[in-house]
Design a protein around this motif. Structure first.
Motif, PDB file in Angstrom:
ATOM      1  N   GLY A  50       0.745  -1.124  -0.063  1.00 20.01           N
ATOM      2  CA  GLY A  50      -0.040  -0.147   0.114  1.00 20.01           C
ATOM      3  C   GLY A  50       0.868   1.317  -0.035  1.00 20.01           C
ATOM      4  O   GLY A  50       1.858   1.267  -0.554  1.00 20.01           O
ATOM      5  N   ARG A  51       0.517   2.272   0.693  1.00 25.21           N
ATOM      6  CA  ARG A  51       0.951   3.569   0.662  1.00 25.21           C
ATOM      7  C   ARG A  51       1.282   3.987   2.356  1.00 25.21           C
ATOM      8  O   ARG A  51       0.373   3.606   3.076  1.00 25.21           O
ATOM      9  CB  ARG A  51       0.435   4.575   0.180  1.00 25.21           C
ATOM     10  CG  ARG A  51       0.361   4.413  -1.301  1.00 25.21           C
ATOM     11  CD  ARG A  51      -0.649   5.578  -1.878  1.00 25.21           C
ATOM     12  NE  ARG A  51      -0.242   5.553  -3.569  1.00 25.21           N
ATOM     13  CZ  ARG A  51       0.445   6.114  -4.353  1.00 25.21           C
ATOM     14  NH1 ARG A  51       1.298   7.046  -3.548  1.00 25.21           N
ATOM     15  NH2 ARG A  51       0.480   6.249  -5.637  1.00 25.21           N
ATOM     16  N   LEU A  52       2.253   4.607   2.560  1.00 21.73           N
ATOM     17  CA  LEU A  52       2.316   5.200   3.956  1.00 21.73           C
ATOM     18  C   LEU A  52       2.373   6.798   3.828  1.00 21.73           C
ATOM     19  O   LEU A  52       3.177   7.218   2.926  1.00 21.73           O
ATOM     20  CB  LEU A  52       3.895   4.746   4.525  1.00 21.73           C
ATOM     21  CG  LEU A  52       3.835   3.289   4.905  1.00 21.73           C
ATOM     22  CD1 LEU A  52       5.334   2.939   5.263  1.00 21.73           C
ATOM     23  CD2 LEU A  52       2.590   2.626   5.665  1.00 21.73           C
ATOM     24  N   GLN A  53       1.886   7.305   4.772  1.00 24.52           N
ATOM     25  CA  GLN A  53       1.992   8.718   5.065  1.00 24.52           C
ATOM     26  C   GLN A  53       3.387   9.397   5.714  1.00 24.52           C
ATOM     27  O   GLN A  53       3.725   8.621   6.906  1.00 24.52           O
ATOM     28  CB  GLN A  53       0.917   9.382   5.774  1.00 24.52           C
ATOM     29  CG  GLN A  53       0.846  10.830   6.141  1.00 24.52           C
ATOM     30  CD  GLN A  53      -0.075  11.465   7.035  1.00 24.52           C
ATOM     31  OE1 GLN A  53      -1.019  10.853   7.289  1.00 24.52           O
ATOM     32  NE2 GLN A  53      -0.023  12.796   7.486  1.00 24.52           N
ATOM     33  N   THR A  54       4.103   9.985   5.096  1.00 22.57           N
ATOM     34  CA  THR A  54       5.264  10.602   5.526  1.00 22.57           C
ATOM     35  C   THR A  54       5.295  11.974   5.667  1.00 22.57           C
ATOM     36  O   THR A  54       5.060  12.676   4.743  1.00 22.57           O
ATOM     37  CB  THR A  54       6.626  10.008   4.720  1.00 22.57           C
ATOM     38  OG1 THR A  54       6.316  10.613   3.383  1.00 22.57           O
ATOM     39  CG2 THR A  54       6.560   8.548   4.514  1.00 22.57           C
ATOM     40  N   GLY A  55       5.426  12.563   6.830  1.00 24.66           N
ATOM     41  CA  GLY A  55       5.328  13.888   7.232  1.00 24.66           C
ATOM     42  C   GLY A  55       3.954  14.258   7.811  1.00 24.66           C
ATOM     43  O   GLY A  55       2.973  13.326   7.843  1.00 24.66           O
TER      44      GLY A  55
END
Length: 907
Positions: free
Chosen positions: A475-480
């Motif tokens: 999937g995707r990860l939120q960074t920041g």
């Protein structure tokens, strides 16, 4: 493939406190009442807390026998039947903690709870009522004259107002962190299980691990993020003494959940706000930051999206986006002794090297990764320098810190004078905020636990390709993270966060395959539902920090608020001013006592005798030689190595120590979320089901004239929405009263002024809807004389209900479209050779599931019935004919079989 891991469900969910003269016995059980634990609390110590946990898991029969023996042994006379030696004191649902003032200890128990949200089958509860019980016996109690006053101050923190907990889901961490932990590699989990078994001091903790073999499931429990835990100080005294299931951590803030129905497909939209317990307090008494980098009014807001048709964390679709609000990270304050509505802002200490800002942003880099985006909404141009003081100092601090960071991880600073644009007639505030929101979401990305769908890969949207964050195979990860602030972090901040959340919601819906483009427009059912959640969220946080609800709402900045809203805004302003002037000092004392910032001590000044609490929150003022960090390398070295990923989510030795990993059988109750959610062992009714009681876009926002497009993404006219129908005076008597959500239901009258569950206070809707029961059946409010009118409204024509008349034949155009669709499906949905070979190996008696989609991950199946041979078909037909009186002639085999039967039976 990720390891089979699941969150550990607490086995202490129901509690009963039994009382004897010398001890309290706290008996806790799981919800099914199959496993029990017992705590023994000594009542003979006047000032010390003595708790014994035998760490044994009892059965129901063993607990009954234990309580029977205790009852018999504590009677005044042996064999006496008239009096009991064991009294049932109170029933509860959890332990908030233990607290002591100047006498002995008190125990605080949760006696009422209410379900507020469901996250993947894990229930989130709101505390409705608590009970505070004094532990020492009256015979050993040493009374103190100031004990009662401390007790009143402590109880001023209303635990029934916006405190939340969960038995199985870690509310102090984000969804991204909790699911990342569950996806740890299998080797890591095995090593942690071995280490836990070696270091465990619980002799019953690891029973049965060896006998389970390879069929076990790893249960994972992580340490909470103490910054957002509000009873950490109350549980600290028993943390190392009792089993972890007794430790129930609570958060303070907001929790709301609504159901978005997309053509019948349920999607849960959840909003959780975690208020920081560090440097916590009220509006004018807590400003800026303390010496450790903790800022006032710091709240982490997380919006979650999940497909409710699949509740499993491993198989379901989940997405989340996190943003933060908090006071400007500087040493500043406002003097309220002048009784001015806007006291002057003063900088308390010179900080040329941005020491306190460095500590604050270092914490954010560790929890959220990079980039950190600062959206500053304070005024920049003023006739008299007021808010601009903060802007100038914040710009200088961020500029100083950025020169030492790597260029790709610098802090992004966005100044925008929101008040100036609001007064301008030429500028649209929300359009400008939408542009900022798009750029922010593209930089940070968002979390989703499934890879991009095939439609996104084959027909990518131009905005989707520019999305930031970290893309991983699962999937995707939120960074920041986006950090928004104004002066109070209330009205302007809530509107800005709503616009960013609305933009992120569009990307979340797009990532789950629910909309074709990542765009959402105002005046749709989905945005109205999301706006109401944010209004409740803003009102709750504003009440906690400022003493009143929001003054300026989203409708105010859209300039569509009705004229009655202005009078309500004035009343909220007066309420906020009164609270700040007269009640905030008492509330601040209560918070300081509840969080353990102040500990009453004999011989030292009392809490109400202190001239200020500055020294309580700034610990470095009490040190002779405070430790100083580097002015240039102001970050933690381990944090900077793993950017843009947040260090807290990196798999390393330091983070693995924060986890408790245990291996269970796959049907063990501690990890069986299906059994915990559905509870097949108890009787339940649909009327009490939480998913039916929550706000629904179809019931509460969709127009009542069903002939209109039922999509929640269709733009409605103001007079078409469900809310507007209720507010229309001409149709008020004919309207159907709507059932309200559990997340936004009106609180009891005594709590209405301070509850997070207050309804949206915009326009004339609130006045004309009145108070509605949450589970009431919709009632048609008409006069008795209008019977014909009632019949006409209830029995609607088929065309109005379904949009078409089903009795009419299809038109040639519709029929040709349907035939083309069938031909397209027959030509496209074909099996590949491998699946055909696989199906050919299956036995004939097994039902086959044939994939009819060209995509392996998005597969849907058609069912092929098992093949029946010719002989079985003939037997079946003969059976049917025999039931109709048509008998088949006997063959040679039948005759010989009959003769053999007669010979064996009678001869």
């Amino acid at each position: 493939m990720p390891a089979a891991a699941a969150p550990i469900i607490s086995s202490v969910q129901k509690l009963v406190l039994y009382e004897t003269r010398a001890r309290y016995f706290l008996v806790g059980s799981n919800h099914a009442e199959t496993k029990y634990r017992v705590l023994k609390i000594d009542r003979t110590e006047p000032k010390d807390l003595v708790i014994i946990d035998d760490r044994h898991v009892y059965t129901q029969q063993e607990v009954r026998e234990l309580l029977g023996r205790l009852d018999l042994g504590n009677r005044t006379k042996m064999g006496q039947k008239g009096s009991s030696g064991l009294f049932r004191a109170v029933s509860a649902f959890g332990v908030v903690g233990f607290v002591r003032f100047l006498e002995g200890y008190y125990i605080v128990l949760i006696t009422k709870k209410r379900k507020m949200a469901d996250i993947g089958g894990h229930a989130v509860y709101k505390i409705e009522d608590t009970n505070m019980i004094y532990i020492p016996n009256d015979s050993v109690r040493i009374s103190h004259p100031d004990e009662a006053r401390y007790l009143r101050i402590f109880q001023n923190v209303d635990l029934s107002s916006n405190f939340y907990f969960s038995y199985s889901y870690d509310l102090s961490h984000s969804l991204q962190y909790n699911l990342t932990v569950l996806r740890m590699p299998l080797e890591m989990l095995k090593s942690e299980t071995t280490q836990t078994r070696q270091e465990s001091f619980d002799i019953f903790e690891d029973e049965g691990l060896i006998t389970q073999g390879g069929n076990g499931v790893f249960g994972i429990s992580s340490e909470p993020y103490m910054k957002y835990v509000w009873n950490g100080e109350l549980l600290d005294i028993i943390k190392n003494t009792v089993h972890r299931d007794w430790l129930l951590y609570i958060i303070h803030g907001f929790c709301g959940q609504s159901k978005l129905l997309i053509y019948g497909r349920p999607v849960y939209v959840t909003l959780i706000a975690r208020r920081s317990s560090k440097f916590a307090g009220t509006r004018f008494l807590k400003r800026g930051a303390n010496c450790e980098g903790d800022v006032a009014n710091e709240v982490e807001t997380e919006q979650m999206l999940c497909d409710a048709s699949v509740m499993s964390f491993t198989a379901g679709s989940y997405s989340s986006y996190v943003q933060v609000r908090g006071s400007v990270p500087l040493y500043w304050s406002q003097d309220i002794s002048t009784m001015m509505p806007k006291p002057p802002i003063t900088l308390d200490q010179a900080d040329p090297f941005a020491h306190v800002a460095a500590l604050h942003f270092d914490q954010m880099l560790q929890r959220f990764g990079s980039p950190i985006i600062v959206l500053n909404l304070v005024k920049e141009r003023e006739k008299r320098k007021h808010e601009r003081i903060l802007s100038e100092e914040l710009v200088a601090a961020v500029t100083y810190l950025n020169q030492f960071l790597p260029p790709e991880h610098t802090i992004i600073y966005i100044p925008w004078d929101m008040a100036k644009y609001t007064k301008s007639k030429l500028c649209n505030v929300l359009d400008r905020l939408n542009v900022i929101a798009e750029s922010v979401v593209k930089k940070t990305g968002f979390f989703v636990n499934r890879p991009d769908s095939y439609c996104s890969i084959l027909r990518p949207d131009e905005k989707w390709n520019e999305l930031g964050g970290c893309v991983i195979p699962t999937g995707r990860l939120q960074t920041g993270v986006l950090r928004t602030n104004c002066v109070d972090c209330l009205d302007r901040t809530n509107t800005a966060q709503f616009m960013v959340g609305k933009c992120a919601l569009a990307y979340q819906l797009y990532s789950l395959g629910l909309i074709d483009k990542p765009n959402l427009q105002f005046d749709t059912d989905a945005v109205r539902l999301f706006e109401e959640l944010y209004e409740d969220h803003g009102d709750t946080l504003s009440l906690q920090y400022g003493g009143s609800q929001l003054v300026h709402r989203v409708k105010t900045y859209r300039k569509i608020a009705p004229w009655t809203q202005h009078s309500k805004d004035i009343m909220q302003t007066l309420s906020r001013y009164y609270s700040n002037a007269f009640s905030d000092a008492d509330r601040q004392d209560s918070i300081n006592l509840f969080l353990g910032v102040f500990h009453p001590t004999e011989g030292k000044p009392h809490l109400w005798e202190l001239p200020t609490d500055f020294y309580l929150h700034h610990k470095n003022t009490m040190r002779l030689l405070p430790t100083r960090r580097s002015y240039t390398y102001w970050w933690t070295p381990e944090v900077i190595k793993h950017l843009p990923l947040p260090y807290d989510e990196v798999i390393c030795a330091a983070n693995l120590k924060k986890l408790v990993v245990k291996k269970f059988h796959k049907y063990e109750e501690e990890i069986d979320i299906h059994n915990e959610f559905f509870r097949p062992y108890e009787l339940s009714s649909f009327d009490d089901t939480f998913c039916l009681a929550m706000t629904s876009s179809a019931r509460d926002f969709m127009p009542k004239t069903v002939g209109i497009d039922p999509s929640p993404f269709t733009v409605r006219k103001p007079d078409e929405t469900g809310k507007s129908v209720l507010g229309n005076k001409s149709n008020r008597e004919e309207a159907v009263l709507q059932r309200k959500t559990a997340a936004s239901a009106p609180p009891p009258p005594s709590e209405e002024a301070v509850s997070s569950s207050s309804e949206d206070d915009s326009g004339t809707d609130r006045e004309e809807e009145g108070s509605v029961s949450q589970r009431s059946t919709p009632v048609k409010m008409t006069d008795l004389g209008d019977s014909a009118k009632v019949t006409e409204n209830v029995v609607q024509p088929m065309k109005e209900v379904y949009g078409i008349n089903l009795s009419d034949g299809l038109s040639e155009e519709d029929l040709s479209i349907y035939l083309r669709f069938v031909q397209l499906g027959q030509s496209q949905h074909k099996q590949d050779k491998s699946s055909q070979q696989f199906c050919s190996r299956c036995p004939d008696g097994v039902i086959k599931l044939t994939p009819i989609s060209a995509f392996s991950q998005d597969n849907i199946y058609e069912v092929q019935p098992p093949k029946v041979d010719r002989k079985s078909t003939e037997i079946f037909h003969a059976h049917i004919q025999a039931s109709q009186g048509i008998m088949q002639p006997l063959g040679k085999e039948d005759t010989s079989m009959y003769r053999e039967y007669i010979r064996n039976r009678y001869l």
